[in-house]
Enzyme design. Structure first.
Site, PDB file in Angstrom:
ATOM      1  N   GLU A   1       8.014   5.498 -11.300  1.00 49.09           N
ATOM      2  CA  GLU A   1       7.152   4.127 -10.803  1.00 49.09           C
ATOM      3  C   GLU A   1       7.722   3.521  -9.591  1.00 49.09           C
ATOM      4  O   GLU A   1       8.631   3.865  -8.990  1.00 49.09           O
ATOM      5  CB  GLU A   1       7.499   3.156 -12.277  1.00 49.09           C
TER       6      GLU A   1
ATOM      7  N   ASP B   1       0.923  -1.244   0.005  1.00 45.41           N
ATOM      8  CA  ASP B   1       0.068   0.040   0.038  1.00 45.41           C
ATOM      9  C   ASP B   1       0.809   1.279  -0.081  1.00 45.41           C
ATOM     10  O   ASP B   1       2.120   1.040   0.377  1.00 45.41           O
ATOM     11  CB  ASP B   1      -0.969   0.025   1.276  1.00 45.41           C
TER      12      ASP B   1
END
Length: 643
Positions: A451, A413
């Site tokens: 990313e 997360d």
């Protein structure tokens, strides 16, 4: 008029009395919201998409919280709060990313920047009343919206939006400049969220029960169908709506057995508080412990603890005093630091956590004095604190039967870092034992436009090596639950993240190819599930309810799971989408394992909305993003220190 010899019926009296109480309570709620300068706007969220069997409209009741505070008032309050030295940085930190509403056109905008050198008396080019001319912001708002701007020294807010044909007040680079005096803040602040009374009053209006929610949705659909303009627009697309909400089949997974110390098990139906009052599944021993039955010895122990605590008492309430006390008593044999604070000050909490997680790595527990001051709740609070202490030391509160062998479950997360604009924290938590109750954790940072690829590969490699150290073998099956991903980011996960995760296998061993699955976890969805029950009254579906037909997507391997139980409002299902799978498991196996994992979050005596690894990853990312802002020491990686 009532006659003297007649009496008001008792049932009617009680009903009137109850109605009066409800009305008075709602009035108090509205009054409290008014005093807090808040407005609650009801509305709906809608989306039309093709699903497994048909094109469906997904609609849900929604509310927007609007503060009656303008951005200009907020800036004045911030300046007068004593932080004027860092006023510009603090204002940007607090406002950038916030959503504001302009009442003159009832539109919302996102604040992307603040132009401190641009003011309302500056001009911009445009076409007004058929004439090309430069006009000041003051004159523009007066002519177009009949709004008089008072403060000429206020800066202008920048909102960068996509180009809309015919949109006025647009300058180069797709920017809209907004006047703080006319912008109202939306959403809740952290202080508001910590206000129990405020959140309770908001819940009265926002937590709608299934019956009322369904009734509101049917009324909304009826208004659309009866509206001539809506009917004409829908007719052009050859669309129509059913008069009732969709009825579809579902099933309920069997309740799970909760295992405690000695193999004792309890089959739970709702929250399993009974587990908290029993011996923990695997307790980690403190160096100081006592087991006494004699009343005399118990009293002696209490006197000793009080005297001991009195001798450890610090002289003042300054943050430096707390830190110096921890440093002076720190050693490598120290198992736990428990700090009792007088107030819930974030800066003091952050300072203690930084010291215990970065400089002097040791599990820590911070307790606010108010939490342990209520005698009627002391037993419950003490039990939960004991569970947290045990888990932070490496213990396990309870366990479930996990039929899959040599399986590693991973939760991922992300959370926004409050100290740096555009930076987020990625929490990575991986199981290292058979019962999926012990975890190894890592943290990584990423900036906007970057990313999560390289960090995932590094974290995955480290987790596999740690699993091999503990079990003397690598896992045969790896299942990743990836949270914090929207539908628009699925392609990024599939095309970039999954290949990098697979590439980490060769880093550990050349011919290592485990069975591999990636499941996307989505909480922010508009779908709501109701249980018809007797066919008349709609209720919340029980925990363990699974729906994998009709409202799922044609080209996806997905399902909806209601894992938690709620006592107010309507329960929200969680949407799971398996985007990568070489495990050979059946859909029912994914659903059963996912439901099992929602039982294993030790900070709550019951099931939670997402699998425990995801919740642990969120807690880790939250602690780092809110308090630490640096990766915690690797010495704590084997413990749930972030609970």
């Amino acid at each position: 008029m009532w006659r003297g010899d007649l009496k008001k019926p008792q049932g009617l009296y009680e009903e009137t009395k109850c109605l009066w109480y409800v009305t008075f309570f709602l009035f108090l709620c509205f009054l409290y919201l008014f005093l807090c300068r808040l407005e609650l706007w009801p509305g709906y969220t809608t989306s039309i998409m093709p699903y497994e069997t048909d094109v469906l409209l997904s609609a849900d009741v929604s509310h927007k919280v609007l503060r009656q505070t303008t951005v200009l008032e907020f800036l004045y309050e911030l300046y007068n709060s004593g932080r004027e030295r860092n006023f510009y940085d603090e204002a940007c930190k607090q406002l950038i990313g916030q959503i504001v509403l302009t009442r003159y056109n009832n539109k919302t905008y996102r604040i992307d920047d603040i132009k401190w050198d641009t003011h309302p008396n500056h001009t911009f080019p445009g076409r007004f009343k058929g004439v090309e001319r430069d006009i000041s912001y003051v004159d523009y708002y007066k002519e177009v919206y009949d709004k008089q701007i008072i403060d000429m020294d206020q800066p202008l807010l920048v909102s960068r939006l996509k180009k809309i044909p015919g949109q006025k007040m647009r300058i180069q680079d797709g920017e809209i400049l907004l006047v703080p005096e006319l912008c109202f803040l939306t959403g809740l602040t952290d202080d508001m969220r910590n206000d129990f009374s405020l959140m309770k009053d908001l819940a009265v209006h926002t937590r709608v029960d299934p019956k009322s929610r369904n009734k509101s949705l049917l009324s909304f659909m009826d208004d659309i169908c009866k509206n001539p303009e809506s009917s004409k627009e829908l007719g052009g697309w050859n669309l129509g709506f059913e008069p009732e909400t969709l009825t579809l089949p579902g099933r309920v997974l069997p309740p799970e057995k909760i295992y405690q110390s000695g193999g004792r098990s309890v089959r739970h139906k709702d929250d399993f508080d009974v587990v908290c009052n029993a011996v923990m599944y695997a307790a980690n021993r403190l160096l100081f412990c006592a087991y006494l039955k004699s009343a005399y010895l118990v009293m002696s122990l209490k006197l000793f603890i009080l005297t001991f605590l009195n001798s450890c008492r610090i002289q003042d309430d300054r943050t430096e005093t707390y830190l110096n006390a921890i440093k002076s008593n720190y050693s490598h044999e120290l198992q736990m630091v428990v700090t009792i604070l007088t107030t819930n000050r974030k800066d003091r909490y952050d300072a203690i956590k930084k010291l215990c997680c970065l400089e002097k790595p040791v599990p820590s527990q911070v307790i606010v004095g108010r939490t342990i001051s209520k005698k009627q709740m002391l037993m419950s609070v003490s039990t939960k604190i004991a569970i947290q202490l045990n888990c932070k030391l490496g213990g396990e509160a309870w366990a479930l039967e996990i039929p899959l062998k040599k399986t590693m479950v991973i939760g991922i997360d992300t959370y926004h870092d409050s100290s740096a604009k555009g930076r987020s924290v990625g929490g990575f938590v991986a199981s290292v034992n058979q019962t999926l109750t012990k975890y190894y954790s890592r943290v990584s940072f990423q900036h906007t436009g970057m990313e999560f690829i390289d960090a995932l590969k590094t974290n995955m490699t480290a987790a596999l090596r740690r699993y091999q150290e503990v079990n003397r073998d690598l896992p045969e099956r790896i299942m990743i639950y990836r949270d914090g991903v929207g539908d628009g980011q699925l392609r990024t996960v599939v095309e970039h993240e999954v290949p990098q995760l697979k590439a980490s296998f060769s880093e550990v061993s050349g011919g290592y190819k485990p069975k591999f699955s990636v499941i996307i976890v989505k909480k922010r969805i508009s779908a709501r599930l109701f249980n018809k029950g007797d066919g008349v009254n709609l209720t919340n579906p029980p925990p363990g309810t699974v729906v994998d037909t009709d409202i799922t997507r044609k080209d996806w391997f997905d399902f909806f799971l209601v894992s938690q139980s709620v006592r107010q409002g309507t329960v929200s299902p969680t949407h799971y989408n398996v985007i990568e799978d070489s495990s050979g498991l059946q859909p029912d196996h994914f659903q059963r394992l996912t439901y099992k994992l929602t039982h294993l979050y030790y900070n709550w005596p019951g099931t939670v909305r997402v699998p425990a690894p995801c919740q642990y990853a969120h807690k880790l990312a939250f602690l780092v993003g809110q308090s630490l802002h640096k990766p915690p020491s690797h010495e704590l990686a084997d413990k749930l220190f972030f609970l």
